[in-house]
Design a protein around this motif. Structure first.
Motif, PDB file in Angstrom:
ATOM      1  N   LEU A 280      12.631  14.548 -39.883  1.00  0.00           N
ATOM      2  CA  LEU A 280      13.902  14.733 -39.178  1.00  0.00           C
ATOM      3  C   LEU A 280      13.957  16.075 -38.452  1.00  0.00           C
ATOM      4  N   ILE A 281      13.410  17.112 -39.081  1.00  0.00           N
ATOM      5  CA  ILE A 281      13.486  18.442 -38.476  1.00  0.00           C
ATOM      6  C   ILE A 281      12.181  18.828 -37.775  1.00  0.00           C
ATOM      7  N   SER A 282      11.298  17.849 -37.546  1.00  0.00           N
ATOM      8  CA  SER A 282       9.968  18.149 -37.003  1.00  0.00           C
ATOM      9  C   SER A 282      10.029  18.776 -35.617  1.00  0.00           C
ATOM     10  N   TYR A 283      10.960  18.337 -34.785  1.00  0.00           N
ATOM     11  CA  TYR A 283      11.081  18.900 -33.433  1.00  0.00           C
ATOM     12  C   TYR A 283      11.458  20.374 -33.517  1.00  0.00           C
ATOM     13  N   SER A 284      12.386  20.688 -34.396  1.00  0.00           N
ATOM     14  CA  SER A 284      12.764  22.090 -34.596  1.00  0.00           C
ATOM     15  C   SER A 284      11.600  22.899 -35.172  1.00  0.00           C
ATOM     16  N   ILE A 285      10.875  22.319 -36.130  1.00  0.00           N
ATOM     17  CA  ILE A 285       9.713  23.012 -36.693  1.00  0.00           C
ATOM     18  C   ILE A 285       8.729  23.357 -35.582  1.00  0.00           C
ATOM     19  N   TYR A 286       8.483  22.409 -34.720  1.00  0.00           N
ATOM     20  CA  TYR A 286       7.494  22.582 -33.666  1.00  0.00           C
ATOM     21  C   TYR A 286       7.879  23.718 -32.715  1.00  0.00           C
ATOM     22  N   LEU A 287       9.157  23.806 -32.366  1.00  0.00           N
ATOM     23  CA  LEU A 287       9.566  24.803 -31.371  1.00  0.00           C
ATOM     24  C   LEU A 287       9.874  26.179 -31.963  1.00  0.00           C
ATOM     25  N   TRP A 288      10.402  26.223 -33.191  1.00  0.00           N
ATOM     26  CA  TRP A 288      10.856  27.502 -33.742  1.00  0.00           C
ATOM     27  C   TRP A 288       9.781  28.285 -34.488  1.00  0.00           C
ATOM     28  N   HIS A 289       8.767  27.613 -35.041  1.00  0.00           N
ATOM     29  CA  HIS A 289       7.900  28.315 -35.994  1.00  0.00           C
ATOM     30  C   HIS A 289       7.141  29.512 -35.406  1.00  0.00           C
ATOM     31  N   PRO A 290       6.752  29.531 -34.122  1.00  0.00           N
ATOM     32  CA  PRO A 290       6.068  30.738 -33.627  1.00  0.00           C
ATOM     33  C   PRO A 290       6.940  31.986 -33.689  1.00  0.00           C
ATOM     34  N   LEU A 291       8.242  31.817 -33.420  1.00  0.00           N
ATOM     35  CA  LEU A 291       9.147  32.961 -33.457  1.00  0.00           C
ATOM     36  C   LEU A 291       9.324  33.456 -34.890  1.00  0.00           C
ATOM     37  N   VAL A 292       9.524  32.541 -35.830  1.00  0.00           N
ATOM     38  CA  VAL A 292       9.679  32.926 -37.232  1.00  0.00           C
ATOM     39  C   VAL A 292       8.418  33.631 -37.730  1.00  0.00           C
ATOM     40  N   ARG A 293       7.262  33.075 -37.380  1.00  0.00           N
ATOM     41  CA  ARG A 293       5.989  33.697 -37.769  1.00  0.00           C
ATOM     42  C   ARG A 293       5.898  35.121 -37.250  1.00  0.00           C
ATOM     43  N   VAL A 326      15.577  27.749 -41.044  1.00  0.00           N
ATOM     44  CA  VAL A 326      15.973  27.857 -39.637  1.00  0.00           C
ATOM     45  C   VAL A 326      15.965  26.482 -38.972  1.00  0.00           C
ATOM     46  N   CYS A 327      14.950  25.695 -39.269  1.00  0.00           N
ATOM     47  CA  CYS A 327      14.816  24.392 -38.609  1.00  0.00           C
ATOM     48  C   CYS A 327      15.795  23.365 -39.146  1.00  0.00           C
ATOM     49  N   TRP A 328      16.125  23.455 -40.408  1.00  0.00           N
ATOM     50  CA  TRP A 328      17.159  22.574 -40.950  1.00  0.00           C
ATOM     51  C   TRP A 328      18.499  22.881 -40.281  1.00  0.00           C
ATOM     52  N   ALA A 329      18.811  24.173 -40.179  1.00  0.00           N
ATOM     53  CA  ALA A 329      20.043  24.576 -39.497  1.00  0.00           C
ATOM     54  C   ALA A 329      20.010  24.169 -38.023  1.00  0.00           C
ATOM     55  N   SER A 330      18.845  24.321 -37.404  1.00  0.00           N
ATOM     56  CA  SER A 330      18.709  23.951 -35.994  1.00  0.00           C
ATOM     57  C   SER A 330      18.962  22.466 -35.782  1.00  0.00           C
ATOM     58  N   TYR A 331      18.450  21.651 -36.689  1.00  0.00           N
ATOM     59  CA  TYR A 331      18.661  20.209 -36.577  1.00  0.00           C
ATOM     60  C   TYR A 331      20.146  19.865 -36.692  1.00  0.00           C
ATOM     61  N   LEU A 332      20.805  20.480 -37.669  1.00  0.00           N
ATOM     62  CA  LEU A 332      22.207  20.157 -37.923  1.00  0.00           C
ATOM     63  C   LEU A 332      23.156  20.755 -36.880  1.00  0.00           C
ATOM     64  N   LEU A 333      22.826  21.945 -36.372  1.00  0.00           N
ATOM     65  CA  LEU A 333      23.755  22.684 -35.509  1.00  0.00           C
ATOM     66  C   LEU A 333      23.423  22.596 -34.027  1.00  0.00           C
ATOM     67  N   ILE A 334      22.191  22.190 -33.690  1.00  0.00           N
ATOM     68  CA  ILE A 334      21.809  22.125 -32.268  1.00  0.00           C
ATOM     69  C   ILE A 334      21.397  20.712 -31.873  1.00  0.00           C
ATOM     70  N   GLU A 335      20.417  20.162 -32.578  1.00  0.00           N
ATOM     71  CA  GLU A 335      19.891  18.855 -32.181  1.00  0.00           C
ATOM     72  C   GLU A 335      20.948  17.753 -32.260  1.00  0.00           C
ATOM     73  N   VAL A 336      21.560  17.596 -33.416  1.00  0.00           N
ATOM     74  CA  VAL A 336      22.517  16.502 -33.600  1.00  0.00           C
ATOM     75  C   VAL A 336      23.760  16.686 -32.724  1.00  0.00           C
ATOM     76  N   PRO A 337      24.427  17.868 -32.747  1.00  0.00           N
ATOM     77  CA  PRO A 337      25.597  18.036 -31.877  1.00  0.00           C
ATOM     78  C   PRO A 337      25.246  17.957 -30.389  1.00  0.00           C
ATOM     79  N   GLY A 338      24.075  18.486 -30.011  1.00  0.00           N
ATOM     80  CA  GLY A 338      23.677  18.434 -28.612  1.00  0.00           C
ATOM     81  C   GLY A 338      23.496  17.006 -28.130  1.00  0.00           C
ATOM     82  N   HIS A 339      22.863  16.198 -28.951  1.00  0.00           N
ATOM     83  CA  HIS A 339      22.676  14.786 -28.614  1.00  0.00           C
ATOM     84  C   HIS A 339      24.023  14.081 -28.492  1.00  0.00           C
ATOM     85  N   ARG A 340      24.904  14.333 -29.441  1.00  0.00           N
ATOM     86  CA  ARG A 340      26.218  13.684 -29.416  1.00  0.00           C
ATOM     87  C   ARG A 340      27.030  14.112 -28.205  1.00  0.00           C
TER      88      ARG A 340
END
Length: 362
Positions: A280-293, A326-340
């Protein structure tokens, strides 16, 4: 429609990319894992998965009953899924570049770079750069979305063999052109069309895989436990072939089909709560992880300057945990609301085209 095993497979692939990229930071280079040395190929798995899953959801609506309304609805749905997070991540990376804390500005803030990143076309061979490095693949997928009806119509025609041959040829061209960073297919150079060709090849194979998966003979071969285990074994053997990136990429459609049939072992490994959540959070994992690293790598460097050594593993573990949060929050606060939000706007402006079963009922 979510197929649990395919969602979990996407999650495993995203984690593989994460573990592949962590040692790319000089601070974490001692934590490279040989098992993930070719995990850049997980991006090709993403392309195959994308073609397959989009076909599952849109074949009836876009291909069997084509219309401008259904095509527009499909494109808007895909943009609603990928653009909001792409935009937010790009803006965060833009702020990072403007602050320029490290003194290293990897992307020039030219009008061309800003324009193409906003419209998610930065990796179409213009010579522009992605503000967020991993977003190059999302940009190339937009080309696949635009061409989906054509790709799918060909895949379900008598010329399917031509599409398969073309996809294989594209993979060979990309792999042999010499632009691969850490392997033949590790190609993401925005100065060429090779990343787009890489994406289209995988996407087309995914669409063809959906056609094949609908055939009863295929289910007899790849369905059940034997099909999933055999596809996994074949993939492992392919990964042992030196420079065999194209061979690995050609194994992905078989693995996706086997997962689609949702056998007991596939569900146990890929549809369990952990794998499904990661999917579910794979898209967020893919985009955010370089910054977190990079944040944790910098924190580790600061700790070293103050004499705090011997605890590097804590920063690596912190990278993994923080990425998940970060990615769990991103999914809940950006991906889902943005899609809706985008879908809500669509409903106000454009009426949704009727679904096939609605047309049948009328």
């Amino acid at each position: 429609m979510r197929i649990a095993s395919l969602t979990g497979l996407r999650g495993i692939a995203a984690v593989a990319v994460l573990l592949y990229h962590i040692p790319h930071s000089p601070a974490f280079q001692d934590y490279a894992l040989g098992l993930f040395s070719r995990a850049y190929l997980a991006v090709d798995l993403f392309f195959v998965l994308s073609g397959f899953v989009i076909s599952v959801g849109y074949y009836e609506r876009v291909v069997k009953r084509p219309s401008a309304a259904s095509y527009g609805d499909f494109l808007l749905n895909r943009m609603a899924r990928v653009w909001p997070l792409h935009f937010v991540v790009a803006m965060v990376f833009l702020a990072r570049i403007l602050v320029n804390v490290s003194g290293d500005q990897p992307v020039a803030l030219t009008p061309a770079n800003l324009f193409t990143n906003f419209f998610m076309i930065e990796s179409w061979g213009w010579g522009t750069q992605a503000l967020a490095g991993n977003s190059w693949s999302v940009s190339t997928e937009l080309v696949a979305y635009l061409l989906f009806p054509l790709v799918a119509i060909l895949a379900f025609s008598r010329l399917v063999w031509l599409e398969v041959a073309s996809a294989v040829l594209l993979l060979i061209v990309v792999a042999t052109y010499g632009h691969g960073s850490r392997g033949p297919l590790d190609v993401n150079d925005g100065n060429t069309l090779l990343p787009v060709l890489r994406c289209l090849a995988g996407f087309a194979l995914g669409v063809v895989a959906f056609r094949v998966a609908r055939h009863p003979k295929c289910e007899r071969v790849l369905g059940g436990e034997h099909g999933f285990l055999a596809s996994c074994a074949l993939l492992v053997v392919a990964l042992l072939v030196p420079g065999g990136d194209v061979v690995v990429a050609l194994c992905f459609p078989l693995l996706v089909i086997a997962c689609y049939y949702d056998g007991r072992t596939a569900r146990a490994l890929l549809a369990n709560p952990v794998s499904f959540h990661l999917g579910l959070i794979s898209y967020s994992i893919y985009l955010w992880h370089p910054l977190v690293r990079d944040v944790f790598a910098r924190a580790m460097g600061i700790s070293h300057r103050y004499g705090l050594v011997g605890f590097d593993w804590v920063f690596v573990a912190g990278t993994l945990v923080a990425t998940w949060l970060v990615c769990w929050a991103s999914y809940l606060l950006i991906e889902v609301p943005g899609h809706r939000a985008i879908k809500k706007l669509e409903r106000r402006v454009v009426p949704r085209p009727p679904l096939p079963f609605q047309q049948a009922a009328e």
